[in-house]
Write an enzyme that holds these catalytic residues in place. Sequence first.
Site, short mmCIF file in Angstrom:
data_model
loop_
_atom_site.label_atom_id
_atom_site.label_comp_id
_atom_site.label_asym_id
_atom_site.label_seq_id
_atom_site.Cartn_x
_atom_site.Cartn_y
_atom_site.Cartn_z
N GLU A 95 45.93 91.25 53.62
CA GLU A 95 45.49 92.16 52.38
C GLU A 95 45.30 94.14 52.95
OE1 GLU A 95 41.28 90.54 52.38
OE2 GLU A 95 42.39 88.40 51.63
N TYR A 102 33.96 89.63 55.35
CA TYR A 102 33.91 88.31 55.29
C TYR A 102 32.82 87.64 56.95
CZ TYR A 102 39.04 87.71 53.52
OH TYR A 102 40.57 87.46 53.04
#
Length: 458
Positions: free
Chosen positions: A157, A117
């Site tokens: 997640e 990310y």
Amino acid sequence: MPLSEDTIKAVEATADLVAAQGLDFTRAFYERMLTRNEELKDVFNLSHQRDLRQPKALLDSLVAYARSIRKINELHELQEQGLPVPAERLAELQGFFAVAERIAHKHASVGIQPAQYQIVGAHLLATIEERVTADKAILAAWSKAYDFLAHLFVRREEEIYTETESSEGGWRQTRSFRVEEKAQITERIFRFRLVPAEKGTAVALHKPGQYLAVFVRDPRLSPHRQIRQYSITSAPNHTYYEIAVHRDKQATVSGYLHDHVAVGDLLKLAPPYGDFFLEYREPGGQAADGQPSPEPLALHGGAVNFAAERMTPIVLISGGIGQTPLLSILRFLAEKEGQAAIRPIFWIHAAHDSRARAFKAEVDAIKVTDLPGLRTTTFLSEVDETMDKKGEDYDFAGRISLDRVPGLAELEADGANPHYFFVGPAGFMVAVEQQLKAWSVPEDRIHFEMFGPFKPLQ
């Protein structure tokens, strides 16, 4: 941490500027990122880069987030403070969170990690600076907004990873499976039965409708690792998974599985993931896989527990290979309810021709032996009058029309509140949704799976 008012205003003010860039923006972003971080080519589906499906999906998601950032931030603040969230607030963001849940499951299936990310964020900000604005305050606002969103995804997640890993037979990342059976069921479809490489070990129960990610690394295919998701066709069990792989002209990995993978070969698989499934909680609040059921924020039928609502009709509508996740649902219902089933269950399938009906024999067998009340209807785009028998090989010629399905329109009109699950090619799915909307079916009874990057059906 919640976002500041200045950050929210800056992102809202530039959302339309990003949207105006269109695909040029996301193509530039991906080109920049995949050139400077080539290791990510082992993660991203490069076919979806070439056909622009992934850049389009990213643009839509990014702009939707920017335009909804104020409401998302307000909802997050309420949740962080432990305060109740008004139903109307949840309803306003239902579409956004449904897409986010779908993305989170897809990320989990390819093993996205928190550090990635940071890479994505750096290239996103650089692309905004190059193509939208170099204003430092606006860039700082987008940086904070991205970090906020990334944090939400990382947290969700990790929940998905942990839930799957902690279940019986579960695992994290990839695991080796052996091809136990391989069978050709049509000219373009092979069925694979996959069992753990470690003999005698269990596999995690999937939710009927979910998929497996298959990881392939072979120089004959690509210099990069390839990852593809295939719907599970078997009913949930702790012994094996079955997938059906359809080959088309652009399907590089599917073609590889057809041509080069044989019985006895090993494949790397991620655990079952996906937000499209039949919710079926047994008494005590447990889902069919033994795990606590998630909050109904995604398009998976979570608003109705089909184990408790035994009279709620279920309508399974498929086009082409879209029948694969629905076959898992049908097999599951046959095992769970069988001849005692009292709910109406419809199996509606549209195929190009009778030769493309991959699972006709099995569906017919389920109707005879397991679900005698199953109502099947088949549409064929092309009928061979010398070979195809109406009432046996097909029911209607031409494109799918729900109005022609015996008993379905009447069931909807009578207030039985059927739930519709449908999967297929994009044009097919748009047509089905339009027909359901014409019947004024509310969104909470419409559930669909999108093969590839998500996009709205409208």
